[in-house]
Design a protein around this motif. Structure first.
Motif, short mmCIF file in Angstrom:
data_model
loop_
_atom_site.label_atom_id
_atom_site.label_comp_id
_atom_site.label_asym_id
_atom_site.label_seq_id
_atom_site.Cartn_x
_atom_site.Cartn_y
_atom_site.Cartn_z
N VAL A 243 0.82 -1.22 0.00
CA VAL A 243 0.00 0.00 0.00
C VAL A 243 0.85 1.26 0.00
CG1 VAL A 243 -2.15 -0.91 0.92
CG2 VAL A 243 -0.38 -0.25 2.51
N GLU A 244 2.04 1.15 0.56
CA GLU A 244 3.03 2.23 0.51
C GLU A 244 4.36 1.54 0.78
OE1 GLU A 244 2.30 5.09 3.73
OE2 GLU A 244 1.61 3.45 4.99
N PRO A 245 5.50 2.18 0.53
CA PRO A 245 6.77 1.46 0.64
C PRO A 245 6.94 0.81 2.03
CG PRO A 245 7.12 3.56 -0.44
CD PRO A 245 5.69 3.55 0.01
N GLY A 246 7.24 -0.50 2.03
CA GLY A 246 7.51 -1.20 3.28
C GLY A 246 6.28 -1.55 4.08
N GLY A 275 11.72 -0.03 10.41
CA GLY A 275 12.11 1.29 9.94
C GLY A 275 11.04 2.01 9.12
N THR A 276 9.99 1.31 8.73
CA THR A 276 8.93 1.95 7.93
C THR A 276 8.15 2.95 8.79
OG1 THR A 276 8.69 0.02 6.51
CG2 THR A 276 6.81 1.52 6.60
N GLY A 296 6.82 -0.74 17.99
CA GLY A 296 6.76 0.47 17.17
C GLY A 296 6.09 1.58 17.94
N VAL A 297 5.87 2.68 17.22
CA VAL A 297 5.28 3.86 17.84
C VAL A 297 4.05 4.28 17.03
CG1 VAL A 297 5.66 6.28 18.45
CG2 VAL A 297 7.51 4.63 18.73
N SER A 327 10.74 -2.58 14.65
CA SER A 327 11.16 -3.91 14.21
C SER A 327 10.17 -4.25 13.10
CB SER A 327 11.01 -4.91 15.36
OG SER A 327 9.63 -5.01 15.71
N ARG A 328 10.16 -5.49 12.61
CA ARG A 328 9.02 -5.88 11.80
C ARG A 328 7.79 -5.72 12.69
NH1 ARG A 328 7.75 -11.64 8.88
NH2 ARG A 328 6.67 -12.11 10.81
#
Ligand code: GTQ
Ligand code: FE2
Length: 351
Positions: A243-246, A275-276, A296-297, A327-328
């Motif tokens: 849907v969008e990069p990564g 990192g996405t 993640g955040v 992370s993933r």
């Protein structure tokens, strides 16, 4: 306005009140804001706090007829103490101890289960035993009998999502008890519903025609996981797939329509590469996310919240959300979007 007029106006308002009348001109800003101004607030519940509380309920509160379920609702702090995650959606952690049975019943509310850890419970949906395991998404559409039974010596907890608040506000609830014990105590690893319906791109000719609810009782983790992996692999190979990069994502669908699994609830799974950072989005309607794996955040209306496995976050209508994967980051999501799409009230913005 002179004092005489002012007094007359106060008498007018008092007379309105006595007749159960309210003028628009004192309320319009609140009733018709320029954009949604939800009472529900963005909020996060941590799994590491929820699970021990559910276990304590398991020790103290029996499950059975009357109470029906040992389910503990996420109560949005903006919704006046009601057991509602959002104005339309119920989200709860449900806990079933060793060998316990949650009795059969049915209701017009649509329901699903999502499993973030554990196994050993079968949910029996209209007589079809459906195994529950980590990563599985299980349906109990409205008016299907269902009970849950734990066949093991270990407890299990999962999350429930239902349209309880929507049905409550709209005075459309019907409910019926079924048997105290589940009607089929078999423990097949695959339900009859999946054997008939869960073959990609294939539908049985014995079941043609559009149905309001998906006939698939369980969407298994192995399929979801593979679909997401393949999107990211295709992206690596230079093909459009994400849907969008990564950011890989899938929606659970009703194979008889291609639309949402149930009329009031949408469910999706999102996987972000480490990192996405997603674009910032907002949309009409409310969502609940549960972290399936990773860290993640979430930035919710500009406020950052760190999330880890099992944590749940509510995104109210028109609140902005950006997700950053450390992370993933695997995320289960459900929302009330089908309601707004059906009523032509859906709207979204991406930064
Ligand atoms: O498992 O049948 O969290 O009927 C709320 C209502 C679960 C269920 C809930 C229910 C159920
Ligand atoms: Fe139920």
């Amino acid at each position: 306005m002179n004092p005489t007029e002012e007094a007359a106006l106060q008498r007018l308002y008092a007379d309105f009140d006595a007749e159960h009348l309210l003028p628009l001109w004192t309320q319009v800003g609140d009733l018709m804001p320029a954009h949604p101004r939800p009472q529900a607030r963005p909020h996060v519940w941590e799994w590491k706090r929820l699970y021990p509380l559910a276990r304590r309920a398991g020790d103290l509160v029996p499950v059975g007829r009357g109470g029906e379920r040992r389910a503990i609702a996420l109560a949005n702090p903006g919704l006046e103490g009601r057991p509602y995650a959002t104005p339309t959606l119920w989200a709860a952690i449900q806990y079933l101890g060793p060998r316990e049975v949650a009795p059969e019943h049915r209701h017009t509310q649509n329901a699903f289960r999502f499993v973030v850890e554990g196994e050993g419970v079968w949910t029996v949906v209209d007589g079809d035993p459906v195994a529950m395991r980590r990563g599985d998404f299980l349906l109990t559409p409205g008016w299907h009998f269902h009970g849950h039974h734990n066949t093991t010596d270990t407890p299990m907890a999962w999350i429930d999502g239902l349209d309880i608040p929507f049905v409550h506000y709209t005075d459309s609830s019907f409910f019926e008890f079924g048997p105290e014990q589940v009607t089929d105590t078999g423990t097949p690893s695959v339900s009859r519903s999946e054997r008939l319906w869960a073959h990609p791109g294939l539908r049985p000719l014995s079941g043609l025609g559009a149905r309001a609810h998906s006939p698939i009782a369980a969407y298994r983790w192995e399929h979801t996981d593979r679909a997401l992996d393949e999107q990211l692999a295709l992206e690596d190979e230079g093909h459009a797939a994400t849907v969008e990069p990564g950011h890989a994502a899938v929606r659970y669908t009703n194979p008889t329509t291609g639309g949402d699994v149930m009329p009031t609830i949408r469910a999706e799974f999102h996987r972000l590469r480490p990192g996405t950072r997603t674009r910032t989005r907002r949309e009409v309607g409310s969502s609940v996310y549960q972290v399936f794996d990773g860290d993640g955040v979430f930035t919710l209306d500009g406020v950052e919240r760190r999330l880890t496995r099992g944590d749940l976050a509510v995104v109210p209508s028109w609140s902005t959300l950006t997700v950053q994967a450390d992370s993933r980051f695997d995320l289960f999501r459900f929302s009330d979007t089908p309601i707004f799409e059906a009523l032509h009230q859906f709207k979204e913005e991406t930064e």
